[in-house]
Each structure stands twice: as C-alpha cells, then as structure tokens.
Design a protein around this motif. Structure first.
Motif, PDB file in Angstrom:
ATOM      1  N   LEU A 188     -20.684  95.211  70.680  1.00  0.00           N
ATOM      2  CA  LEU A 188     -19.582  94.897  69.925  1.00  0.00           C
ATOM      3  C   LEU A 188     -19.397  96.144  68.906  1.00  0.00           C
ATOM      4  CD1 LEU A 188     -17.115  93.174  68.747  1.00  0.00           C
ATOM      5  CD2 LEU A 188     -18.747  91.915  67.263  1.00  0.00           C
ATOM      6  N   TYR A 189     -18.323  96.676  68.653  1.00  0.00           N
ATOM      7  CA  TYR A 189     -17.821  97.711  67.674  1.00  0.00           C
ATOM      8  C   TYR A 189     -16.844  97.322  66.774  1.00  0.00           C
ATOM      9  CZ  TYR A 189     -20.812 100.727  70.530  1.00  0.00           C
ATOM     10  OH  TYR A 189     -22.003 101.295  71.510  1.00  0.00           O
ATOM     11  N   TYR A 190     -16.832  97.337  65.323  1.00  0.00           N
ATOM     12  CA  TYR A 190     -15.738  97.498  64.591  1.00  0.00           C
ATOM     13  C   TYR A 190     -15.089  98.707  64.397  1.00  0.00           C
ATOM     14  CZ  TYR A 190     -17.395  92.654  63.817  1.00  0.00           C
ATOM     15  OH  TYR A 190     -17.902  91.413  63.874  1.00  0.00           O
ATOM     16  N   HIS A 191     -13.700  98.728  64.359  1.00  0.00           N
ATOM     17  CA  HIS A 191     -12.951 100.036  64.063  1.00  0.00           C
ATOM     18  C   HIS A 191     -12.307 100.012  62.781  1.00  0.00           C
ATOM     19  CE1 HIS A 191      -9.317 102.280  64.153  1.00  0.00           C
ATOM     20  NE2 HIS A 191     -10.233 103.338  64.516  1.00  0.00           N
ATOM     21  N   ASP A 192     -11.984 101.213  62.173  1.00  0.00           N
ATOM     22  CA  ASP A 192     -11.259 101.209  60.935  1.00  0.00           C
ATOM     23  C   ASP A 192     -10.795 102.677  60.746  1.00  0.00           C
ATOM     24  OD1 ASP A 192      -9.351 100.313  59.274  1.00  0.00           O
ATOM     25  OD2 ASP A 192     -11.012 100.273  57.489  1.00  0.00           O
ATOM     26  N   GLU A 193      -9.918 102.988  59.923  1.00  0.00           N
ATOM     27  CA  GLU A 193      -9.347 104.280  59.504  1.00  0.00           C
ATOM     28  C   GLU A 193      -9.565 104.440  57.867  1.00  0.00           C
ATOM     29  OE1 GLU A 193      -7.010 102.582  61.011  1.00  0.00           O
ATOM     30  OE2 GLU A 193      -6.826 103.533  62.873  1.00  0.00           O
ATOM     31  N   THR A 194      -9.929 105.502  57.277  1.00  0.00           N
ATOM     32  CA  THR A 194     -10.003 105.546  55.963  1.00  0.00           C
ATOM     33  C   THR A 194      -9.562 107.135  55.745  1.00  0.00           C
ATOM     34  OG1 THR A 194     -11.020 105.441  53.762  1.00  0.00           O
ATOM     35  CG2 THR A 194     -12.190 106.496  55.636  1.00  0.00           C
ATOM     36  N   TRP A 195      -9.239 107.401  54.588  1.00  0.00           N
ATOM     37  CA  TRP A 195      -8.561 108.666  53.984  1.00  0.00           C
ATOM     38  C   TRP A 195      -9.527 109.054  53.012  1.00  0.00           C
ATOM     39  CZ3 TRP A 195      -5.849 104.942  56.142  1.00  0.00           C
ATOM     40  CH2 TRP A 195      -4.826 105.361  57.019  1.00  0.00           C
ATOM     41  N   LEU A 196      -9.549 110.417  52.757  1.00  0.00           N
ATOM     42  CA  LEU A 196     -10.432 111.001  51.689  1.00  0.00           C
ATOM     43  C   LEU A 196      -9.415 112.419  51.082  1.00  0.00           C
ATOM     44  CD1 LEU A 196     -12.831 110.290  53.667  1.00  0.00           C
ATOM     45  CD2 LEU A 196     -14.225 110.922  51.981  1.00  0.00           C
ATOM     46  N   ASN A 197      -9.408 112.489  49.714  1.00  0.00           N
ATOM     47  CA  ASN A 197      -8.655 113.673  49.102  1.00  0.00           C
ATOM     48  C   ASN A 197      -9.941 114.679  49.078  1.00  0.00           C
ATOM     49  OD1 ASN A 197      -6.227 112.323  48.337  1.00  0.00           O
ATOM     50  ND2 ASN A 197      -7.379 111.031  47.245  1.00  0.00           N
ATOM     51  N   LEU A 198      -9.387 116.017  49.459  1.00  0.00           N
ATOM     52  CA  LEU A 198     -10.170 117.204  49.224  1.00  0.00           C
ATOM     53  C   LEU A 198     -10.731 117.225  47.995  1.00  0.00           C
ATOM     54  CD1 LEU A 198      -8.170 119.864  51.575  1.00  0.00           C
ATOM     55  CD2 LEU A 198     -10.250 118.207  52.097  1.00  0.00           C
ATOM     56  N   ARG A 199     -10.089 116.953  46.795  1.00  0.00           N
ATOM     57  CA  ARG A 199     -10.496 116.969  45.470  1.00  0.00           C
ATOM     58  C   ARG A 199     -10.962 115.703  44.884  1.00  0.00           C
ATOM     59  NH1 ARG A 199      -9.142 121.701  43.721  1.00  0.00           N
ATOM     60  NH2 ARG A 199      -9.467 120.955  41.359  1.00  0.00           N
ATOM     61  N   GLU A 200     -11.662 115.217  45.849  1.00  0.00           N
ATOM     62  CA  GLU A 200     -12.473 113.652  45.558  1.00  0.00           C
ATOM     63  C   GLU A 200     -13.646 114.121  44.803  1.00  0.00           C
ATOM     64  OE1 GLU A 200     -11.839 109.768  45.344  1.00  0.00           O
ATOM     65  OE2 GLU A 200     -10.966 111.026  46.972  1.00  0.00           O
ATOM     66  N   VAL A 201     -13.422 113.840  43.197  1.00  0.00           N
ATOM     67  CA  VAL A 201     -14.774 114.062  42.415  1.00  0.00           C
ATOM     68  C   VAL A 201     -15.114 112.946  41.679  1.00  0.00           C
ATOM     69  CG1 VAL A 201     -14.243 116.665  42.208  1.00  0.00           C
ATOM     70  CG2 VAL A 201     -13.256 115.184  40.690  1.00  0.00           C
ATOM     71  N   LYS A 202     -16.284 113.337  40.853  1.00  0.00           N
ATOM     72  CA  LYS A 202     -16.699 112.009  40.051  1.00  0.00           C
ATOM     73  C   LYS A 202     -15.563 112.012  38.876  1.00  0.00           C
ATOM     74  CE  LYS A 202     -21.794 112.987  40.441  1.00  0.00           C
ATOM     75  NZ  LYS A 202     -22.869 113.295  39.616  1.00  0.00           N
ATOM     76  N   ARG A 203     -15.518 110.694  38.290  1.00  0.00           N
ATOM     77  CA  ARG A 203     -14.583 110.605  37.342  1.00  0.00           C
ATOM     78  C   ARG A 203     -14.969 111.160  35.852  1.00  0.00           C
ATOM     79  NH1 ARG A 203     -13.317 103.981  37.494  1.00  0.00           N
ATOM     80  NH2 ARG A 203     -12.450 103.886  39.762  1.00  0.00           N
ATOM     81  N   CYS A 214      -9.738  91.683  55.794  1.00  0.00           N
ATOM     82  CA  CYS A 214     -10.447  92.882  56.095  1.00  0.00           C
ATOM     83  C   CYS A 214     -11.802  92.968  55.443  1.00  0.00           C
ATOM     84  CB  CYS A 214      -9.953  94.247  55.121  1.00  0.00           C
ATOM     85  SG  CYS A 214      -9.608  93.859  53.437  1.00  0.00           S
ATOM     86  N   SER A 215     -12.016  91.603  54.823  1.00  0.00           N
ATOM     87  CA  SER A 215     -13.683  91.582  54.395  1.00  0.00           C
ATOM     88  C   SER A 215     -14.563  91.173  55.410  1.00  0.00           C
ATOM     89  CB  SER A 215     -13.508  90.277  53.295  1.00  0.00           C
ATOM     90  OG  SER A 215     -13.005  89.016  53.915  1.00  0.00           O
ATOM     91  N   LEU A 216     -13.790  90.705  56.581  1.00  0.00           N
ATOM     92  CA  LEU A 216     -14.640  90.481  57.785  1.00  0.00           C
ATOM     93  C   LEU A 216     -14.969  91.709  58.552  1.00  0.00           C
ATOM     94  CD1 LEU A 216     -12.655  87.321  59.055  1.00  0.00           C
ATOM     95  CD2 LEU A 216     -14.750  87.528  57.807  1.00  0.00           C
ATOM     96  N   ASN A 217     -14.539  92.954  58.116  1.00  0.00           N
ATOM     97  CA  ASN A 217     -14.926  93.996  59.015  1.00  0.00           C
ATOM     98  C   ASN A 217     -16.032  94.853  58.157  1.00  0.00           C
ATOM     99  OD1 ASN A 217     -14.845  96.466  60.377  1.00  0.00           O
ATOM    100  ND2 ASN A 217     -12.622  96.670  60.467  1.00  0.00           N
ATOM    101  N   PRO A 218     -17.166  94.975  58.676  1.00  0.00           N
ATOM    102  CA  PRO A 218     -18.379  95.680  58.172  1.00  0.00           C
ATOM    103  C   PRO A 218     -17.991  97.204  57.705  1.00  0.00           C
ATOM    104  CG  PRO A 218     -18.843  95.200  60.361  1.00  0.00           C
ATOM    105  CD  PRO A 218     -17.518  94.456  60.252  1.00  0.00           C
ATOM    106  N   ILE A 219     -17.160  97.847  58.548  1.00  0.00           N
ATOM    107  CA  ILE A 219     -16.990  99.187  58.206  1.00  0.00           C
ATOM    108  C   ILE A 219     -16.302  99.324  57.025  1.00  0.00           C
ATOM    109  CG2 ILE A 219     -14.705  99.483  59.305  1.00  0.00           C
ATOM    110  CD1 ILE A 219     -15.766 102.118  60.686  1.00  0.00           C
ATOM    111  N   GLU A 220     -15.520  98.417  56.407  1.00  0.00           N
ATOM    112  CA  GLU A 220     -15.007  98.565  55.161  1.00  0.00           C
ATOM    113  C   GLU A 220     -16.324  98.745  53.974  1.00  0.00           C
ATOM    114  OE1 GLU A 220     -11.676  98.635  54.456  1.00  0.00           O
ATOM    115  OE2 GLU A 220     -10.801  97.849  56.209  1.00  0.00           O
ATOM    116  N   LEU A 221     -17.266  98.311  54.227  1.00  0.00           N
ATOM    117  CA  LEU A 221     -18.088  98.347  53.044  1.00  0.00           C
ATOM    118  C   LEU A 221     -18.696  99.823  53.271  1.00  0.00           C
ATOM    119  CD1 LEU A 221     -20.431  95.226  54.000  1.00  0.00           C
ATOM    120  CD2 LEU A 221     -18.607  95.587  51.836  1.00  0.00           C
TER     121      LEU A 221
END
Length: 407
Positions: free
Chosen positions: A145-160, A317-324
């Motif tokens: 069993l595999y869980y799938h999802d997509e996400t996005w990251l900004n190139l200028r993702e930095v600390k606050r 979406c809380s049932l998808n472990p890849i979200e964590l």
C-alpha cells in the motif's frame, strides 16, 4: 502635662473628623472584591472612618489619605448577596466542566461563525465507512500500500527569522518567494518510493494537471509492477484532486453549463427518447436518470498493470501520512536553503527523501492510525448514542413531502 496631652489629642481628633467630613462629602469606593466582602458588615462611611483613624494614630502630624474613587451604585439591603453567591457557584461549576472537556476530551471553545460541520453529513460518514472497510481488507491481505500526494516549494523558502547586517541580506535584497518546484511522490511504512519521485519547475505552461499526472502514474505503475513482481497486490491511495479524477469520455455527462443542443445530442447518441417540448431542466433530469457509472482515467491506467486505486474520503487529508512528511520536508529546505537556486533546492529535496528511515516513516503511519481510530469512535458514538435521540423538525418533514408531491 496631662492637660497638654489632652489638648493635643483633641486637636488630632478634630483634624481627623474634619478629614472624614470632607471625604463623606464625596463619592468614595473600594475595589469591587473588597466592597463585596465588607458591604454586608459595615457601611462605606464606617470603613473610611476606621481606615483613617488608624493612619491618624500612626502619625501625629500628618494624615496619609488615599485618592478617593467612585463607588458603583448599590441596592438597599442585602438581597443581592445570596444571588451573587449562587451565580459564583454556577460560574465555578461551569469553569470546572469546561476545563474537563478541554483537557480530557480535546474540545475547543470558538466562535460558531467559524465552525464548519461538513463532516456531519451522511455522505461523509458513508464515505469514511467505505474507505475504512476497504483499508481493513487491504491490511489484512498484506498488500503493498502506497499513499500519494503532491506539494509545492518556493525557491526562496527560508526561515522566518534570519540574520541581516544593517537591513541588508539576501532575502531583503531581492524579496519575493521566487518560482516554485512541484513534488509528486509515494510513501509507505519504509519511506518514500525514490524511483517514482517527480520534481519539476512550475510555469504557466508546465504545471500539475491531468496530463502530467496520468503520464507520471503510467510510468510509476510500470515501475512498481516490475520491482514487486506480477503476483503481489499493489494499491495506490489517491486524494480527490481534480487532476486525479479526470473522467473517461464514456462517463462524461452534460452539466448545467451545457447548451440545450448539447444535452439533446447526448441523449440522442444513447438512443434516449424525449419530447421536443422538454425544457433544459427536464432534459438534465433525464440525463441524471440515465447517467453511466463514473470511470476515471487513473483507474483505467492502473488497471493495465494490475494496480488497484483507492481514494481518500473528501476533505480528509489527515488520513494521508505523506501530508505529515511535507511539513518536515519544507522545514528542512528552509533551514538549509542558502543559494535559492533551482538545482540546489532540488538537491535538498532529494537529500531529505533519501535520508528518511523506517522509524520516521512509521511515525507518520502510527499517527494516521490514531486519527483513523478517532474517526471510527466518533462515528460509532454518533450512530449509537446521539442519532437515536435526534428529533426531526416538522418543517423539514413538510418540505420533504412537498418535494415528493412535486415530483
């Protein structure tokens, strides 16, 4: 000597009396809590006399008086005292009860205007039950069993918060978040499935859509089948993103936005007769009555490789472990990102995915198992303890009857 002492005491008493008379001419109060405690035993005037007599006795030449404050209006008599104690008792009980349900049961007190309750609908409860039943059967069969999802990251993702010198720094110099990288991946209890990880730069022309997703799914299913073998069961769990649920041509039906001619053609192609005087609304009713079962392109592609597809319930979406895992991934990139270049950010993403071990991946799944159990218990309580005591409103019954009569 006795006469001098008596004369001095009389002068001090006269001075105290003058001060008391001056204070009595004003409206004077004590703090609310002190006033409530003392109002039953003594009047404000007597309290002031006692306070200032003490100060007068402590200093023979100067009386240190407090700044007078306004008293709130009070009722005559002590009738409000029992009511006040009764209200305080109710407030204490209410406080203890609220504290209990917050700490022990996890309730949150918030505005009703911000509370959304779509999960109480029967459609959501039925979808969860169907999903949990399918999931239980798959786990008992020990499928892959595999869980799938997509996400996005900004190139200028930095600390606050970052260090800058005189207001100058990389983030201050250029500003903005830069372009985005999209990530599509599978995860199981052992971690990410590295061969299927897809990372690409998002543009207006090249973004996540059904074409990109179906192409990725085709290659991923082929890779999984080749790695695991032909006899093992493989299951991929998807969410309900629009590009995951593209319908086949045979299962697409006209919608309300379709023209009357398009609806008539759809009915004629399927040899469904209808009176020519039917309006658009009647034609759509006829379409809904004769609509084919839904078939998704993703299911058809996975079926070529004997791979099964299941879908999460909507808004769960809380049932998808890849979200964590996405949260940890973005935190890692923001901590390590110093160059803001596309290739460097991509390497950071790959570095995090490769470094994930069984322990971290299993922690995501154990958390999801607890969430699943919470949903099961909540639905059982709703079904067995609450719903039997729900009374239907007469207005709802009447409206339902009216709809049946109209039909």
């Amino acid at each position: 000597m006795n006469e001098q002492q008596q004369q001095q005491e009389m002068e001090e008493n006269d001075e105290v009396d003058a001060n008391v008379r001056d204070l009595r001419s004003r409206t004077i109060s004590l703090p609310m809590s002190r006033h409530r405690e003392s109002s039953a035993s003594a009047s404000p005037a007597k309290i002031l006399c006692r306070r200032h007599t003490v100060s007068a006795a402590s200093s023979s030449s100067h009386i240190d008086l407090p700044i007078p404050q306004a008293l709130p209006p009070q009722k005559k008599g002590n009738r409000f005292i029992p009511l006040l104690k009764q209200q305080q008792g109710k407030d204490l009980i209410r406080f203890e009860f609220h504290k209990l349900i917050q700490e022990k049961l996890g309730f949150i007190y918030q505005r009703t205007s911000k509370i959304k309750i779509p999960l109480d609908l029967q459609a959501f409860v039925a979808a969860k039950a169907k999903y949990f039943q399918a999931l239980e059967e798959l786990r008992e069969a020990n499928v892959h069993l595999y869980y799938h999802d997509e996400t996005w990251l900004n190139l200028r993702e930095v600390k606050r918060l970052i260090w800058t010198l005189e207001g100058k720094g990389e983030i201050k110099k250029w500003g903005g978040r830069g372009s985005r990288l999209a990530v599509s991946a599978l995860i199981n209890v052992k971690g990410y499935h590295i061969p299927s990880v897809d990372i690409w730069a998002c543009t207006e022309e090249h973004n996540m859509d059904s074409t990109h997703f179906l192409s990725w799914l085709d290659s991923t299913c082929a890779t999984l089948r080749e790695e695991i073998g032909e006899k093992e069961r493989i299951v991929i769990c998807l969410d309900n993103a629009t590009w995951h649920n593209k319908l086949t041509e045979e299962s697409i039906i006209p919608k309300r936005s379709s023209t009357k001619g398009e609806i008539q053609k759809w009915l004629q192609d399927r040899k469904l007769n209808f009176p020519q005087k039917f309006v658009k609304a009647q034609l759509l009713q006829l379409v809904c009555t004769n609509c084919p079962p839904k078939e998704y392109m993703s299911d058809r592609i996975a079926k070529k490789y004997a791979v099964e597809i299941i879908r999460l319930p909507k808004l769960h979406c809380s049932l998808n472990p890849i979200e964590l895992s996405w949260n940890n991934l973005k935190q890692f990139v923001s901590d390590q990102n110093t160059t803001f270049r596309q290739n460097d950010v991509k390497q950071l993403i790959e570095q995090f995915m490769v470094a994930m071990d069984d322990k971290l991946a299993s922690s995501y799944f154990h958390h999801v198992y607890k969430v699943e159990e919470m949903y099961r218990i909540a639905d059982e309580i709703m079904e067995e303890e609450i719903e039997p005591h729900i009374q239907s409103e007469s207005e709802e019954t009447d409206s339902d009857d009216d709809e049946k009569n109209v039909e």
